[in-house]
Design an enzyme around this catalytic site. Sequence first.
Site, PDB file in Angstrom:
ATOM      1  N   LYS A 169      28.249  35.514  37.472  1.00 48.06           N
ATOM      2  CA  LYS A 169      29.558  35.900  38.006  1.00 48.06           C
ATOM      3  C   LYS A 169      30.106  35.684  39.254  1.00 48.06           C
ATOM      4  CE  LYS A 169      32.628  39.985  36.933  1.00 48.06           C
ATOM      5  NZ  LYS A 169      32.619  41.342  36.733  1.00 48.06           N
TER       6      LYS A 169
ATOM      7  N   SER B 188      36.180  42.324  32.954  1.00 44.94           N
ATOM      8  CA  SER B 188      36.087  41.069  34.065  1.00 44.94           C
ATOM      9  C   SER B 188      35.056  39.970  33.733  1.00 44.94           C
ATOM     10  CB  SER B 188      36.332  41.586  35.450  1.00 44.94           C
ATOM     11  OG  SER B 188      35.025  42.218  35.571  1.00 44.94           O
TER      12      SER B 188
ATOM     13  N   SER C  83      33.091  46.039  32.170  1.00 49.40           N
ATOM     14  CA  SER C  83      33.312  44.818  32.418  1.00 49.40           C
ATOM     15  C   SER C  83      32.124  43.687  31.941  1.00 49.40           C
ATOM     16  CB  SER C  83      33.739  44.478  34.000  1.00 49.40           C
ATOM     17  OG  SER C  83      34.757  44.588  34.274  1.00 49.40           O
TER      18      SER C  83
END
Lengths: 505, 485, 102
Positions: free
Chosen positions: B80, B155, B179
Site C-alpha cells: 500500500k 482504504s 481498511s
Amino acid sequence: MSSESALSEKATPRESANTPYEAIIGMEVHAELLTNSKLFCGCSAEFGGEPNTRCCPVCLGLPGALPVINERAVEFVLKAALALNCQISRDTYFHRKNYFYPDLPKAYQVSQYGDSAIGIYGWIEIDGENGGSKKIGIRRVHLEEDTGKLIHATGTTSEVDYNRSSVPLMEIVTEHHPRPGFDQIKTAGEARDYITKLRAILTYLGVCDGKMEEGSLRCEPNISVRPVGSEDYGTKTEIKNLNSFRAVSRGVEYEVERQIDVLRNGGRIVQETRRWDEESATTASMRSKEMEQEYRYFPEPDLLPFHFDDEQIEQLRASLPEMPLARRQRFVDMGVSETDAETLIEDKAVSEFFDAAVSHAVDVRTVTNWVLGDFMKLLNQHGVPINQSKVTPGALAELIGLIEDKTISGKLAKGVFEEMFNSGKSPREIVEASGQTQISDTDFIREEIVRILSEPRNQPQLQKYLAGNDKVLGFFVGQTMQATSGRANPQIVNELLKEEMEKLR
Amino acid sequence: MSFKYDGFMTAAEASKALASREVSSRELTQATLERIAAVDSKVKSFLKIIEDQALSQADRFDANPQSFPGGLAGVPGALKDNICMRGIETTCGSLILEGWQPPYDAGVVTQIQDSGSVVIGKTNLDEFAMGSSTENSAYFTTCNPWNTRHVPGGSSGGSAAAVAAGEVFWALGSDTGGSIRQPAAYCGVVGLKPTYGRVSRYGVIAYASSLDQIGPLTRTVEDAALVMNMISAHDPKDSTSYPEAPPDYTKSLKRDVSGFTIGIPREFFGQGIADPVAQAVMDSATVLERSGARLIDVSTPNVGYGLPCYYILAPAEASSNLARYDGVRYGMRVEAGDHAEMFRQTRERGFGAEVKQRIVIGTYVLSAGYYDAFYLKAQQVRTLLSRDFEQVFSQCDLLITPTVPTTAFAIGEHIDDPFQMKLSDVCTSPVNLAGLPAMSVPCGFSDGLPIGMQLIAPAFAEERIFQAAYTFEQATDYHKARPSI
Amino acid sequence: MKLTVEEVTAVANLACLALEEDEKERLTGHLNQILEHFAELQKLDTSDVEPTDRVLPMVNVYRADEVKPSLPREEILAAGPLTNYEAFIVPRVVDSSDGKSA
C-alpha cells in the site's frame, strides 16, 4: 508553558504615585540535557555542527518515522526532580503540544502537560534578599524535546536548521501560587540567586552543562507587580533572551521598574513577551499574548507510558551526588568563611578543584585565597573554565608547600603561579629552572656575611654600627641580598648579621 | 517463457514451485508484470510499478535461493502506498506528497527484503488512508475486479483489488478502522488486521497512531499466514512494537476447531446489516459448528458506540499526525509572503476534501472546551468497548461477525453522504479501538459481489483466527472463485 | 449544538487550513451531521470510567543513549521544496518568537 499561568490575572487597580509595589517573579527554565544522543533518535545531541548534519527521519519528523525514548534523558530528569525535592509521578506519560512553526518539524512538540510532569511540587532553597533562606516552590519538572533553529539570513527568507530538533530539554517551573511554607521570588537579586542555585544543582548532577551563553540553560522569568499588601496578582510579562546571570538580574530589575512606572503613570500592563536587549539594557515588546495559543494537548500515542517503582526511585535518590548547599556547609565546617564557601560552590568544577587541593593537607584558608584570588582572576582573564586549566589541584598544593617551607616568598609565588597557569609546569620545576629558590641555608648566608664584614671597603660602615648607629644594619642587609641575587631569606639575613656584628664588638 | 501463470496461483504454490526450481523468481516476477499490464487498466490497483527494482530483487533471490529458505522468498507482492520504501516515491494517495522519495525503509520493508521477497509496486489508497472506497485518492479510483462499476473498498482498496485480480501473490495494507478487512470483504480476499503491536508501524505514514496496524491481503488463509510469518517481528524502532517473538502461523493451519467456542455477538447483526450478508455469516458459523466448534450467543452492549468513538479518536490523532505537511521539508509547497500563509495555502491545496474534513473534526474535538465532551468521552467509551470484548472472551475463543454490513457499493454512490460511507466501518472499527486481531474471510456472494465474515480473537491470539479460517476455507470453495477480469 | 461557518473557520485556522468559501459551507454541513452522531456517546454514563489512550499493556520502552549515524545532508535537503544546500528556506519569519517554550 504559559497556558496554565495565564489564568489568574486581574486588572491592577490604579494607585497613587507613592504606593509601594512589590514584584512577583515566576521562573521558567529550560535545561538541555547532557545526553549523547537526542531524545527520540540516535542523532548526536552535541552543541553546534554544520546546519542539518545531525538529522534523521525521526528528528526531521518525516512521514512514518517513530520516536523511541532515550533512557538516560528520563534518568536525568528523575535525578533533577529528586534533587529539587519533587514528588515523582509514578505513572505518567508524554503529551503532544500542537502548534505550527517552521522550526517544529512534526508541528507538535512532545512534552508533558500539567501534572503529567515527571516531578511535581518540589522546592529550591535560595538566599533571601533580606537575609536568611527562602524555599521557592517548584511546580513541575518535565521532559520535552527542543525545536530546530531559525536563522534570519536575508531580507525575505529565513533558514531552518534542525540540528537541535529533538534534543532533550528539561523544563523547571516555579509555583505561581506557592503552597503554605513556600515562597515566591520577589526581587531581581532573588531571581539571580534562584538561577545560580538551580544551575549549580543541575551541574552538580551532571545533567546539564549550564552554559547560558550557548543556550543550554535558558531562563524566562515572568514578572508582575502589585501594591504591597495586595493579594491579587498583576498582569504578567515574560522576558526572553537573558543569556547570563547578570542579564537575569538586570532584565528583571528593569522590567519591575518599568511596570511600576507604567502603573504609577496611570497606565496598564499588557500581557506580552518582551525581549531583553543587552546593549540598551531595556526590554522591548516581542508579541502580545492576547491571542493565547491553543495547543490541543493530548496523550502521545506513539510512546508508551512511564512507570517508576519505589526501588528505582530510592536507588536514584541514593546515587545523587553531594548537592551545592551540603557542600557549602561542609566547606564552612572546614574553616572557610560563609561568603567564600558560597563563591566556591557556585561552580561545581571550582568546588571540586578546591576539594582536591585541600586533600593534599595544605592550609584551607590559603587554598581558598589562591583559588578565589589569583587563580580566578587568571581564569576570567583568559576565559578558561577551571577544569580545563593547566593548573592541577596537586600543583597548587605544591606551590603552597613551597611557600610554607619558605623555599620561595609569597611575592615570588605569584609569578610562579602565573607561569604554572601559562605553561602547566610544576612549581618546583619553575622555581628551580629560574634559580628563584629562596636561600634559607644559614651556613651559606653566614659565610657570605662573614666575607662582607671582612671586606676593607666596608670597614667604615662596620665601625659606625659598632659605635651605636643601628641604621647601618640596612646597608649590610642590602650588601648580603646583592651577593645572593636577592634570594637570601631576608629574615635570616637580619638575624645572622646582628649575630656576626655583635661578635665583632 | 515456459512458465504458465494464470494469475491465481497461490503464494504458497508459487513458493513450492520456486523451491522445486520449476520456476525462477525472475520468471514469476515477469509473469506478474505481464498480468498487471493485461488487467491493471481495468482495475487500476497500482499507483506505481517498480519493475527494475522488482527484477533485481528477483535476481538476488535466484542467485542464491538457498540463503532465503521458504516463506515468501522470491514471491512478488505489493505495498500500500503509505508504506515507506527507500528511494521509491510514496504519495499516501495525496498530492501533498507527490514525488516524495523516503530516505529510509519501513520496518516491514526491511523484513520483506531480509526474507528475500520481491516488491513489485505501490498500490492505490484513499488519501492518507481516510476512506472506504479509494474514491478519496488524489490520483484515481480503483475498481472492484468482480464488478468494475463498484468500489474495491478502502482504504487499502488497491492492495485488495490487486490480489483479487491476480496481479500479485500478496499485498500489504493498513487498517485503522477496517481498511484491510473491509476491502478484503468487498474484493473476496483474505485480510488480516493483526493485534496492535504485532507488526511494526515504523515507516507507515500515520493516520491514527493508536489504531493503525499493517497486515496482509491474500487469496488464501495459508498465504496470509506466510505473510504474517514474514512481517511480524519486534521492531526496536517502534515503541509500540510487541517484544515477544511471534509464533509460526503456518503451524496453526494444521489444527482444527474442535473444542473451540465461537461467540456470535448479536449487536453485530443489528440494524443496517443486509440480509444476504447476515445469512452468509450465520451459514459460515454453521460450517464451523459442523467442523467441531460450539456456537454461543454473546453480547457486546457498547459496540454500537464504536463508530462515533472511532470517528472522534482517529481524526483527533490524524489532525496532529498530518500537521507536519507544511511545505518546509518535503512534498508540495505553495509559495506565499510569510510562513503562516505558506502553510495554509500548501495544506489547502495539498489535501483533499475528506482529509481536510477529518483534520477539522480532529482539531475541533481536541480544542479547549470540547476536549472533555468529545475526545475524553470517546477514550472512556473505548475503555467500555475493550471491557465488552474482555467479557465475551471469558466465554468464548473467537467471535464471528459480518465484516461489512453490505457488499461493495457502486462508485459515486455515497460520495455526498459522509456518514453512510462511514457506516461500512461499523463492524470493524470497534476491533481497532480494542487493539484486537481480526480477519475477513470470503464466505459468500450476493449479486455477484463477495461477502466477508470477520473472525475476532483476543489480543495476540491470531493463531485461533488462522485455525478457524483455514478450517472454514478447507470446508468451502469461496476462495477458489475468480473474478472474470 | 450546531456549528456556524465562523466556528468552522476558526477551527480550520487552528489547523492551518485556508478553506475556500464554498468549502467552509459544505464542511459546516458535514460536520453538523457528524456531530449529531457523536451526540450518541453522551447517552453513556462514563463518570467512573478511566480513559484508554493506548491498548498495549506495556510501559518503559526505552533505547540506550547511543549515537547512531545521521542521514547525509544532501539526502535530507533533496526532498526540500526550497533549500540552499545547507538549510531549508522559508519565507522570512516575521514573528521574532522562536516558538521555544511558547
